[in-house]
Design a protein around this motif. Structure first.
Motif, PDB file in Angstrom:
ATOM      1  N   ASN A  39      31.753  20.708  10.818  1.00  0.00           N
ATOM      2  CA  ASN A  39      31.729  21.224   9.446  1.00  0.00           C
ATOM      3  C   ASN A  39      30.339  21.126   8.818  1.00  0.00           C
ATOM      4  N   ALA A  40      29.373  21.812   9.417  1.00  0.00           N
ATOM      5  CA  ALA A  40      27.992  21.732   8.938  1.00  0.00           C
ATOM      6  C   ALA A  40      27.599  22.845   7.974  1.00  0.00           C
ATOM      7  N   PHE A  41      28.360  23.950   7.950  1.00  0.00           N
ATOM      8  CA  PHE A  41      27.980  25.104   7.131  1.00  0.00           C
ATOM      9  C   PHE A  41      29.032  25.393   6.064  1.00  0.00           C
ATOM     10  N   VAL A  42      28.551  25.852   4.914  1.00  0.00           N
ATOM     11  CA  VAL A  42      29.458  26.342   3.868  1.00  0.00           C
ATOM     12  C   VAL A  42      29.437  27.869   3.809  1.00  0.00           C
ATOM     13  N   LEU A  43      28.430  28.473   4.402  1.00  0.00           N
ATOM     14  CA  LEU A  43      28.294  29.929   4.408  1.00  0.00           C
ATOM     15  C   LEU A  43      27.502  30.336   5.641  1.00  0.00           C
ATOM     16  N   VAL A  44      28.019  31.314   6.378  1.00  0.00           N
ATOM     17  CA  VAL A  44      27.305  31.873   7.531  1.00  0.00           C
ATOM     18  C   VAL A  44      27.315  33.394   7.388  1.00  0.00           C
ATOM     19  N   ASP A  45      26.144  34.006   7.471  1.00  0.00           N
ATOM     20  CA  ASP A  45      26.026  35.461   7.394  1.00  0.00           C
ATOM     21  C   ASP A  45      25.587  35.980   8.752  1.00  0.00           C
ATOM     22  N   ALA A  46      26.542  36.082   9.683  1.00  0.00           N
ATOM     23  CA  ALA A  46      26.209  36.503  11.042  1.00  0.00           C
ATOM     24  C   ALA A  46      25.648  37.919  11.073  1.00  0.00           C
ATOM     25  N   GLU A  47      26.257  38.817  10.305  1.00  0.00           N
ATOM     26  CA  GLU A  47      25.800  40.202  10.299  1.00  0.00           C
ATOM     27  C   GLU A  47      24.379  40.319   9.768  1.00  0.00           C
ATOM     28  N   GLY A  48      24.116  39.636   8.640  1.00  0.00           N
ATOM     29  CA  GLY A  48      22.778  39.687   8.065  1.00  0.00           C
ATOM     30  C   GLY A  48      21.748  39.027   8.957  1.00  0.00           C
ATOM     31  N   ALA A  49      22.134  37.926   9.620  1.00  0.00           N
ATOM     32  CA  ALA A  49      21.202  37.235  10.509  1.00  0.00           C
ATOM     33  C   ALA A  49      20.834  38.106  11.703  1.00  0.00           C
ATOM     34  N   LEU A  50      21.809  38.772  12.284  1.00  0.00           N
ATOM     35  CA  LEU A  50      21.517  39.626  13.439  1.00  0.00           C
ATOM     36  C   LEU A  50      20.669  40.831  13.041  1.00  0.00           C
ATOM     37  N   ALA A  51      20.915  41.350  11.853  1.00  0.00           N
ATOM     38  CA  ALA A  51      20.085  42.469  11.375  1.00  0.00           C
ATOM     39  C   ALA A  51      18.636  42.011  11.191  1.00  0.00           C
ATOM     40  N   ALA A  52      18.455  40.820  10.603  1.00  0.00           N
ATOM     41  CA  ALA A  52      17.102  40.285  10.420  1.00  0.00           C
ATOM     42  C   ALA A  52      16.448  40.006  11.767  1.00  0.00           C
TER      43      ALA A  52
END
Length: 468
Positions: A39-52
């Motif tokens: 439980n290390a993350f409260v928010l993950v933006d996989a789509e945005g990270a891959l786009a970046a």
């Protein structure tokens, strides 16, 4: 399974042997794989990270990276503003609707260098204590034993870098909050000289609070510090942008340096395994050519002064919510805020006077010694979900963090590096403290220690289990 380092990733991006997309996918896979266990993350933006990451990949292929962190998978503690994402600080009191239209200075610098921001990591409510749990997001476990605490308040960031959920993370430290979890998780964290990494908005805990880089190695820490340090007009206390890299001279070693080693600051009782590991670390530095004296810096425990300032900050945190607070906040935060509300302006000034005298004393100490070395903590990680270890006679997190908060009072740079393990397999931290503005020297000592040891290369239990 070895966790990649940011400096290695950047070198491979340059050669074309690894791409930012591959590195980002690996980080996201680690978040998915271990998320429920720690439980290390409260928010993950996989789509945005891959786009970046794809944009970064294109820049590297064209030979036009934005900066030294282009494509490095990175996380941000959920105490620092991130444009487009809520910053909830582990609290149910904050309105998720925002608006969230501004980055904290360090987040802005990361975007400017092209870092891939994966998401936001856990923190206790308003980062008020030395472990990481909140009623909103739950508790964060340790990579070496998920039943043990990660420490805090930047525990999510420490666990993230420890498990390869991104090579870099940025945390905050008001009384030890990057160093405590670094010690508990076998990672590296620097609380820099106050003002070197600008903060905005300012912390309710005032000039105790710093931002700090959190990584697996000292070299990665220096590389991240290069990116996130520097002047920002929104912070009235921000220092000028450094004119050289913190990687310069990092490998110059410790030969001839004067080290003051204090095993207990004159008032702390350590777990015997901590004491043995730290003494062994001192021997490593002495063998590398440092001149070591066992000496206490000569101050009494400043816990009362720190508590006045810290509890006053807690009171300020909750003041704006008025009667809406009720039982909606961490009971410990409410208790300390109630105590802080009773302090007077005279109490605050008396605590500030203690702080100034401590700063004077440490300034004198560093006329003789280049660095002070202590344990980071007197104990290893205890069960998750507790504010204090079993058997504690105090409910306060400051009762078990006596090596960290004094140097928030003085605003000196302080680095935690792993220096061993207990018989139960839990990491032990070594703290290296320098004079104000001697951040490069502190990193140099840490690098010399890591160059002579392999504690930072050990594989956390969760990763080892995965490899099997």
């Amino acid at each position: 399974m070895r966790v990649p380092q940011a400096v290695e990733l950047v070198a491979e991006y340059r050669l074309g042997t690894v791409s930012p997309v591959e590195a980002t996918r690996a980080a996201l896979e680690a978040i998915e794989r271990f998320g429920e266990r720690v439980n290390a993350f409260v928010l993950v933006d996989a789509e945005g990270a891959l786009a970046a990451a794809k944009e970064s990949e294109s820049r590297w292929r064209a030979g036009e990276p934005l900066g030294p962190g282009d494509g490095v998978p990175t996380s941000i503690k959920d105490a620092l503003w991130t444009r487009g994402w809520p910053t909830l600080r582990g609290s149910t009191l904050i309105d998720e609707a925002g608006p969230w239209d501004e980055d904290a200075p360090c987040v802005a610098r990361l975007r400017e260098t092209g870092a891939v921001i994966l998401g936001k990591t856990t923190t206790p409510e308003y980062s008020w204590k030395g472990v990481t749990d909140s009623s909103k997001f739950g508790a964060t476990g340790n990579p070496w034993d998920p039943a043990k605490t990660s420490g805090g308040s930047s525990g999510g960031s420490a666990t993230a870098v420890g498990l390869g959920m991104g090579a870099w993370s940025v945390g905050t430290d008001g009384g030890g909050s990057v160093r405590i979890p670094a010690a508990f998780t076998g990672t590296v964290a620097l609380k820099p000289t106050y003002g070197l990494i600008p903060l905005f908005p300012p912390s309710a805990f005032g000039t105790l609070s710093h931002a700090g880089p959190m990584t697996r190695t000292v070299k990665d820490n220096a590389a991240l510090l290069d990116v996130i340090s520097g002047y920002d007009a929104r912070d009235w206390s921000a220092m000028p942008t450094p004119i050289s890299s913190f990687l310069d001279g990092l490998d110059d070693g410790v030969a001839g340096l004067r080290i003051g080693f204090s095993p207990d600051l004159g008032f702390v009782r350590n777990d015997p395994e901590v004491d043995a590991a730290v003494r062994a670390a001192i021997d490593v530095l002495a063998d590398a050519g440092a001149k070591v004296d066992e000496v206490d810096p000569g101050f009494a425990d400043p816990i009362e002064a720190f508590n006045v300032l810290w509890f006053s900050g807690a009171a300020k945190v909750l003041q704006g919510y008025g009667d809406a607070v009720g039982d909606k906040v961490d009971p410990g935060l409410r208790r300390t805020a109630e105590a802080g509300a009773d302090y007077t302006a005279s109490d605050f000034l008396d605590a500030t006077a203690v702080r100034m005298e401590l700063g004077r004393l440490m300034g004198q100490f560093h006329r003789t010694y280049d660095v002070l070395i202590t344990p980071t903590l007197p104990l290893a990680a205890f069960p998750v979900g507790q504010d204090v270890p079993d058997g504690s006679t105090s409910p306060d997190w400051t009762s078990w963090t006596p090596y960290t908060y004094p140097f928030n009072l003085t605003q000196q740079p302080a680095l935690s590096v792993p220096c061993g393990f207990t018989s139960a397999g839990l990491p032990i931290g070594l703290q290296i403290v320098g004079a104000r503005h001697a951040d490069a020297l502190v990193l140099r000592v840490g690098q010399a220690y890591q160059a002579a040891t392999d504690w930072h290369d050990r594989t956390p239990v969760l990763l080892a289990e995965e490899a099997r």
